[in-house]
Write an enzyme that holds these catalytic residues in place. Structure first.
Site, PDB file in Angstrom:
ATOM      1  N   ARG A  40      72.829  51.956   5.254  1.00 54.30           N
ATOM      2  CA  ARG A  40      71.981  52.403   4.153  1.00 54.30           C
ATOM      3  C   ARG A  40      71.562  53.849   4.361  1.00 54.30           C
ATOM      4  O   ARG A  40      71.174  54.239   5.460  1.00 54.30           O
ATOM      5  CB  ARG A  40      70.741  51.504   4.034  1.00 54.30           C
ATOM      6  N   ASP A  76      69.183  57.264   2.995  1.00 54.59           N
ATOM      7  CA  ASP A  76      67.874  57.533   2.401  1.00 54.59           C
ATOM      8  C   ASP A  76      67.986  58.369   1.134  1.00 54.59           C
ATOM      9  O   ASP A  76      69.063  58.873   0.786  1.00 54.59           O
ATOM     10  CB  ASP A  76      66.989  58.271   3.411  1.00 54.59           C
ATOM     11  N   TYR A 105      78.374  60.682  11.056  1.00 55.73           N
ATOM     12  CA  TYR A 105      77.674  61.506  10.077  1.00 55.73           C
ATOM     13  C   TYR A 105      78.023  62.977  10.293  1.00 55.73           C
ATOM     14  O   TYR A 105      78.373  63.395  11.402  1.00 55.73           O
ATOM     15  CB  TYR A 105      76.158  61.363  10.220  1.00 55.73           C
ATOM     16  N   ARG A 123      68.808  63.393  11.185  1.00 55.02           N
ATOM     17  CA  ARG A 123      68.016  64.503  10.633  1.00 55.02           C
ATOM     18  C   ARG A 123      67.020  65.048  11.668  1.00 55.02           C
ATOM     19  O   ARG A 123      66.748  66.254  11.708  1.00 55.02           O
ATOM     20  CB  ARG A 123      67.300  64.045   9.366  1.00 55.02           C
TER      21      ARG A 123
END
Length: 261
Positions: free
Chosen positions: A50, A52, A110, A197
């Site tokens: 999932r 954000d 990522y 992040r």
């Protein structure tokens, strides 16, 4: 029942993340509605990871089950006619019942994208993170290597993270530059909430020479989120790949194929 795996690309700017929610528009809700239209029956999907609000994807994997027979191309071209332009299914394939988009994944990958120029680009607005200060990529990459291996990443998890523990295994990480673009590519067996992040925010501080290369190792030992850097913006983050055992024959996105490469 037929089990189908799909790959979903999306720009997350206008969505409150992947997960279906009552109060806002999500990627999952749009994809499920489009699949349900083509299937002429309700379809629910499970995804690999999932994302954000504001986070993008070039290789999100999901699967669903249906009793109807449709050619695989219908789950791509047909579904795409029912989706907004910032969400697309790139492929679909039949998979064994043992396949699960989330639980069968053995790693996830990522890419964090930073536009490193004094003046931002209008066409890249909300698609990359802008950093006007010059970044020393060699220092960022050197510092990032301290993250490799199995560690407690408590200093890099969100305060609202619901994971039972912060131990994860970072399998690879590299910081590189191409022109004005700086890329942080990271692969791990799993990620904590905001982990990428938060790592990006820390490496940016090192790249601006505000912190030393050793700071990452110090943060790992401290296990204290409050002393690490601020969370980097969501707009720079892309879900690239979910990685599965070869038996499932799930295609992967090559980093060389990504728009910002």
């Amino acid at each position: 029942m037929n089990r189908i795996a799909i790959c979903v690309e999306y720009l997350g700017t206008h969505y409150c993340g992947w997960q279906r929610q009552i109060h806002c528009e999500s990627v999952q809700a749009n994809v499920e509605a489009a699949l349900s239209n083509i299937a002429a029956q309700p379809i629910s999907i499970q995804c690999a990871g999932r994302t954000d609000t504001g986070v993008h994807s070039v290789g999100q994997i999901a699967h669903f089950e249906t009793s109807v027979e449709r050619p695989l191309i219908a789950w791509v071209r047909g579904v795409n006619t029912k989706l907004p332009g910032d969400i697309r299914v790139s492929w679909a394939k039949s998979v064994d019942d043992e396949f699960h988009a989330r639980f069968s994944a053995i790693a996830r990958q990522y890419r964090y994208v930073i536009f490193n120029r004094e003046v931002h680009s209008a066409v890249l607005h909300n698609r990359v993170t802008w950093e006007p200060a010059p970044l020393d990529v060699s220092k960022m990459n050197e510092a990032a290597q301290s993250l490799l291996g199995e560690n407690d990443y408590a200093s890099f998890r969100a305060s609202a993270c619901q994971a039972s523990h912060a131990v994860r295994e970072v399998q690879s990480i590299e910081v590189s530059r191409k022109g004005d673009m700086v890329f942080i590519d990271i692969q791990a067996n799993a990620f904590l909430h905001h982990m990428v992040r938060n790592i990006a925010g820390t490496l940016i501080e090192i790249g601006k020479c505000k912190k030393s290369v050793e700071w990452v190792a110090e943060l790992l030992l401290a296990k204290d989120r409050t002393i690490a850097a601020p969370t980097a913006p969501a707009c720079g983050l892309y879900f690239v790949n979910a990685i599965y055992p070869e038996q499932f024959e799930i295609p992967r996105v090559s980093l060389n194929e990504i728009l910002w490469q």
